[in-house]
Design a protein around this motif. Sequence first.
Motif, PDB file in Angstrom:
ATOM      1  N   PHE A 296       0.939  -1.281  -0.071  1.00  0.00           N
ATOM      2  CA  PHE A 296      -0.096  -0.027  -0.069  1.00  0.00           C
ATOM      3  C   PHE A 296       0.968   1.163  -0.030  1.00  0.00           C
ATOM      4  O   PHE A 296       1.988   1.437   0.540  1.00  0.00           O
ATOM      5  CB  PHE A 296      -0.971   0.015   1.141  1.00  0.00           C
ATOM      6  N   SER A 297       0.633   2.253  -0.590  1.00  0.00           N
ATOM      7  CA  SER A 297       0.894   3.555  -0.765  1.00  0.00           C
ATOM      8  C   SER A 297       2.117   3.507  -1.641  1.00  0.00           C
ATOM      9  O   SER A 297       3.144   4.574  -1.499  1.00  0.00           O
ATOM     10  CB  SER A 297       1.389   4.012   0.529  1.00  0.00           C
ATOM     11  N   PHE A 298       2.465   2.389  -2.509  1.00  0.00           N
ATOM     12  CA  PHE A 298       3.250   2.113  -3.497  1.00  0.00           C
ATOM     13  C   PHE A 298       2.641   1.769  -4.790  1.00  0.00           C
ATOM     14  O   PHE A 298       1.977   1.104  -4.511  1.00  0.00           O
ATOM     15  CB  PHE A 298       4.424   1.033  -2.922  1.00  0.00           C
ATOM     16  N   SER A 299       3.312   2.120  -5.815  1.00  0.00           N
ATOM     17  CA  SER A 299       2.798   1.596  -7.030  1.00  0.00           C
ATOM     18  C   SER A 299       3.114   0.502  -7.521  1.00  0.00           C
ATOM     19  O   SER A 299       2.508  -0.399  -8.447  1.00  0.00           O
ATOM     20  CB  SER A 299       2.839   2.576  -8.173  1.00  0.00           C
ATOM     21  N   GLY A 300       4.328  -0.264  -6.896  1.00  0.00           N
ATOM     22  CA  GLY A 300       4.837  -1.438  -7.577  1.00  0.00           C
ATOM     23  C   GLY A 300       4.241  -2.622  -6.862  1.00  0.00           C
ATOM     24  O   GLY A 300       3.596  -2.552  -5.826  1.00  0.00           O
ATOM     25  N   THR A 301       4.076  -3.795  -7.792  1.00  0.00           N
ATOM     26  CA  THR A 301       3.719  -5.017  -7.277  1.00  0.00           C
ATOM     27  C   THR A 301       4.806  -5.964  -7.327  1.00  0.00           C
ATOM     28  O   THR A 301       5.738  -5.813  -8.397  1.00  0.00           O
ATOM     29  CB  THR A 301       2.460  -5.418  -7.741  1.00  0.00           C
ATOM     30  N   VAL A 302       4.908  -7.106  -6.671  1.00  0.00           N
ATOM     31  CA  VAL A 302       6.197  -7.963  -6.871  1.00  0.00           C
ATOM     32  C   VAL A 302       5.854  -9.147  -6.782  1.00  0.00           C
ATOM     33  O   VAL A 302       5.418  -9.957  -5.840  1.00  0.00           O
ATOM     34  CB  VAL A 302       7.124  -7.774  -5.487  1.00  0.00           C
ATOM     35  N   PRO A 303       5.923 -10.048  -7.919  1.00  0.00           N
ATOM     36  CA  PRO A 303       5.631 -11.390  -8.133  1.00  0.00           C
ATOM     37  C   PRO A 303       6.832 -12.203  -7.890  1.00  0.00           C
ATOM     38  O   PRO A 303       7.878 -11.691  -8.172  1.00  0.00           O
ATOM     39  CB  PRO A 303       4.943 -11.656  -9.574  1.00  0.00           C
ATOM     40  N   THR A 304       6.742 -13.242  -7.336  1.00  0.00           N
ATOM     41  CA  THR A 304       7.912 -14.086  -7.028  1.00  0.00           C
ATOM     42  C   THR A 304       7.695 -15.577  -7.003  1.00  0.00           C
ATOM     43  O   THR A 304       6.559 -16.142  -7.040  1.00  0.00           O
ATOM     44  CB  THR A 304       8.394 -13.643  -5.451  1.00  0.00           C
ATOM     45  N   PHE A 305       8.928 -16.412  -7.376  1.00  0.00           N
ATOM     46  CA  PHE A 305       8.821 -17.731  -7.436  1.00  0.00           C
ATOM     47  C   PHE A 305       9.660 -18.237  -6.126  1.00  0.00           C
ATOM     48  O   PHE A 305      10.680 -17.473  -5.483  1.00  0.00           O
ATOM     49  CB  PHE A 305       9.337 -18.149  -8.439  1.00  0.00           C
ATOM     50  N   THR A 306       9.128 -19.099  -5.357  1.00  0.00           N
ATOM     51  CA  THR A 306       9.544 -19.642  -4.153  1.00  0.00           C
ATOM     52  C   THR A 306       9.972 -20.984  -4.120  1.00  0.00           C
ATOM     53  O   THR A 306       9.215 -21.613  -4.593  1.00  0.00           O
ATOM     54  CB  THR A 306       8.422 -19.098  -3.011  1.00  0.00           C
ATOM     55  N   ILE A 307      11.069 -21.391  -3.600  1.00  0.00           N
ATOM     56  CA  ILE A 307      11.541 -22.704  -3.363  1.00  0.00           C
ATOM     57  C   ILE A 307      12.059 -22.814  -1.865  1.00  0.00           C
ATOM     58  O   ILE A 307      12.727 -21.901  -1.525  1.00  0.00           O
ATOM     59  CB  ILE A 307      12.539 -23.171  -4.389  1.00  0.00           C
ATOM     60  N   GLY A 308      11.920 -24.114  -1.236  1.00  0.00           N
ATOM     61  CA  GLY A 308      12.366 -24.050   0.167  1.00  0.00           C
ATOM     62  C   GLY A 308      12.359 -25.462   0.653  1.00  0.00           C
ATOM     63  O   GLY A 308      11.577 -26.372   0.015  1.00  0.00           O
ATOM     64  N   PHE A 309      12.604 -25.324   1.963  1.00  0.00           N
ATOM     65  CA  PHE A 309      12.290 -26.687   2.671  1.00  0.00           C
ATOM     66  C   PHE A 309      11.512 -26.338   3.877  1.00  0.00           C
ATOM     67  O   PHE A 309      11.481 -25.513   4.481  1.00  0.00           O
ATOM     68  CB  PHE A 309      13.953 -27.154   3.068  1.00  0.00           C
ATOM     69  N   ARG A 310      10.722 -27.393   4.375  1.00  0.00           N
ATOM     70  CA  ARG A 310       9.872 -27.348   5.396  1.00  0.00           C
ATOM     71  C   ARG A 310       9.822 -28.671   6.038  1.00  0.00           C
ATOM     72  O   ARG A 310       9.878 -29.797   5.634  1.00  0.00           O
ATOM     73  CB  ARG A 310       8.481 -27.131   4.849  1.00  0.00           C
ATOM     74  N   SER A 311       9.591 -28.572   7.468  1.00  0.00           N
ATOM     75  CA  SER A 311       9.703 -29.726   8.204  1.00  0.00           C
ATOM     76  C   SER A 311       8.426 -29.553   9.283  1.00  0.00           C
ATOM     77  O   SER A 311       8.257 -28.560  10.021  1.00  0.00           O
ATOM     78  CB  SER A 311      10.803 -29.628   9.069  1.00  0.00           C
ATOM     79  N   GLN A 312       7.584 -30.563   9.114  1.00  0.00           N
ATOM     80  CA  GLN A 312       6.158 -30.708  10.256  1.00  0.00           C
ATOM     81  C   GLN A 312       6.699 -31.417  11.291  1.00  0.00           C
ATOM     82  O   GLN A 312       6.531 -32.822  11.445  1.00  0.00           O
ATOM     83  CB  GLN A 312       5.260 -31.418   9.543  1.00  0.00           C
ATOM     84  N   LEU A 313       7.185 -30.863  12.444  1.00  0.00           N
ATOM     85  CA  LEU A 313       7.629 -31.592  13.779  1.00  0.00           C
ATOM     86  C   LEU A 313       6.767 -32.324  14.406  1.00  0.00           C
ATOM     87  O   LEU A 313       6.759 -33.414  15.011  1.00  0.00           O
ATOM     88  CB  LEU A 313       8.510 -30.445  14.512  1.00  0.00           C
ATOM     89  N   SER A 314       5.390 -31.925  14.172  1.00  0.00           N
ATOM     90  CA  SER A 314       4.172 -32.514  14.897  1.00  0.00           C
ATOM     91  C   SER A 314       2.943 -32.084  14.087  1.00  0.00           C
ATOM     92  O   SER A 314       3.017 -31.540  13.321  1.00  0.00           O
ATOM     93  CB  SER A 314       4.241 -31.988  16.390  1.00  0.00           C
ATOM     94  N   ARG A 315       2.009 -32.800  14.826  1.00  0.00           N
ATOM     95  CA  ARG A 315       0.630 -32.180  14.071  1.00  0.00           C
ATOM     96  C   ARG A 315       0.289 -30.884  13.949  1.00  0.00           C
ATOM     97  O   ARG A 315      -0.315 -30.153  13.081  1.00  0.00           O
ATOM     98  CB  ARG A 315      -0.556 -32.903  14.695  1.00  0.00           C
ATOM     99  N   GLN A 316       0.962 -30.045  14.909  1.00  0.00           N
ATOM    100  CA  GLN A 316       0.623 -28.493  15.044  1.00  0.00           C
ATOM    101  C   GLN A 316       1.687 -27.760  14.419  1.00  0.00           C
ATOM    102  O   GLN A 316       1.467 -26.662  14.053  1.00  0.00           O
ATOM    103  CB  GLN A 316       0.149 -28.182  16.419  1.00  0.00           C
ATOM    104  N   PHE A 317       2.909 -28.107  14.743  1.00  0.00           N
ATOM    105  CA  PHE A 317       4.052 -27.090  14.524  1.00  0.00           C
ATOM    106  C   PHE A 317       4.921 -27.552  13.233  1.00  0.00           C
ATOM    107  O   PHE A 317       5.135 -28.569  12.933  1.00  0.00           O
ATOM    108  CB  PHE A 317       4.909 -27.130  15.749  1.00  0.00           C
ATOM    109  N   ARG A 318       5.407 -26.492  12.707  1.00  0.00           N
ATOM    110  CA  ARG A 318       6.377 -26.645  11.509  1.00  0.00           C
ATOM    111  C   ARG A 318       7.393 -25.587  11.393  1.00  0.00           C
ATOM    112  O   ARG A 318       7.116 -24.501  11.708  1.00  0.00           O
ATOM    113  CB  ARG A 318       5.610 -26.967  10.272  1.00  0.00           C
ATOM    114  N   LEU A 319       8.400 -25.841  10.612  1.00  0.00           N
ATOM    115  CA  LEU A 319       9.536 -24.941  10.583  1.00  0.00           C
ATOM    116  C   LEU A 319       9.693 -24.840   8.975  1.00  0.00           C
ATOM    117  O   LEU A 319       9.638 -25.999   8.354  1.00  0.00           O
ATOM    118  CB  LEU A 319      10.635 -25.216  11.310  1.00  0.00           C
ATOM    119  N   GLY A 320      10.314 -23.563   8.466  1.00  0.00           N
ATOM    120  CA  GLY A 320      10.592 -23.714   7.029  1.00  0.00           C
ATOM    121  C   GLY A 320      11.634 -22.522   6.698  1.00  0.00           C
ATOM    122  O   GLY A 320      11.794 -21.661   7.239  1.00  0.00           O
TER     123      GLY A 320
END
Length: 359
Positions: A296-320
């Motif tokens: 907001f308050s800026f005219s530019g928009t930024v589309p991105t491609f994302t790649i990464g790693f994630r770990s779901q340590l339990s049913r509720q919590f995860r890291l990435g």
Amino acid sequence: MRYVVIFSLFIFIQGLAAEPAFAKNNPFYESSLGLRQIDKILKDLKREMGDIPPEVEKIAIYQIRTDRKSFSTGVANYIQGKIETTFRDEGRRKVISPPELKTLTITSTDTSFNLTNTIPTMGELWKLGDKLRIDAFIEGSCGMSEEGDIMLNLKLIKHKTAEILWSGNYIAGPNKVEPSVLDLNWTLAAPVRMFPVALMKNGDLSDTSRSAGLTQYSMEISVTESLMKARNLFFTLLGGFSWTSVTDEGNAAGNLTRILTMQVGVDLLAVIVPKPNPERGYWLGSYLGGRFFVPFSFSGTVPTFTIGFRSQLSRQFRLGLGFMYLAGNRAWDGTGTNNHLGIDLESFAYEFDFLNYSF
């Protein structure tokens, strides 16, 4: 003679139309509904094989008690064979079938019969377990309700101590509560993203800085759906808002401004290192997706491609941890109260996902 032929033909047609006597109260007649229900139960059993303690490597079936009114001896043997196959192929356990346990005795009552082995006492069973180095024995029961529900109960009994190491209760039929067609998982997350700044213009075009940084603190909600029954491929749709802090080490004030940003995105995650029970998450997964940031308050928009790693340590919590490539417009031009600012971003950025809770 003509009347005899007509009468015989009539009796033949009546015989075809009549329901055979053995079909009454037989759940396996016509549609084979009972066998289909057993297959559904076995699919549920497969999904819980990962919950068996890893130290249990060698097992044997001791007995499966079966409802006499609903199942014949042949069907009872079929059920037992399917259970053995599931523990061997899906549970990856050694299933032992010694001669002492192959010789079955049928103990019948008015309501049920037991398919059990000829070993009369638990002491002899323990001796057999010592001889064959069996870790645990399977004991269970299978029956059918008046409404047509097939129920299977199994437990894994530790050799000698009789401790119940694992148990499962399964049902298939009209009274089973089926899960939602879309098994969605909702998540609330607070990721942090860092965008290196190539050039910042503050006021006059000659007033530039190359020591600027852009840090984004987000609050997002996402919904995830498993695309495979094995729960090793997931699709995620996310959206939220961020406060983006823009700093310039060359500026005396340090913190120049804060920008409110909206973002939406999608992810496709493949599990690389699964857990024994996929219902409890995964150790490591790799995701590929896209983000679209609208400041907001800026005219530019930024589309991105994302790649990464994630770990779901339990049913509720995860890291990435992820890396973003800014695929489109990387120039933000200020509007309104921020018209004196201009921000040109670098091609790559980073995201850290360490505050993530599923409910």
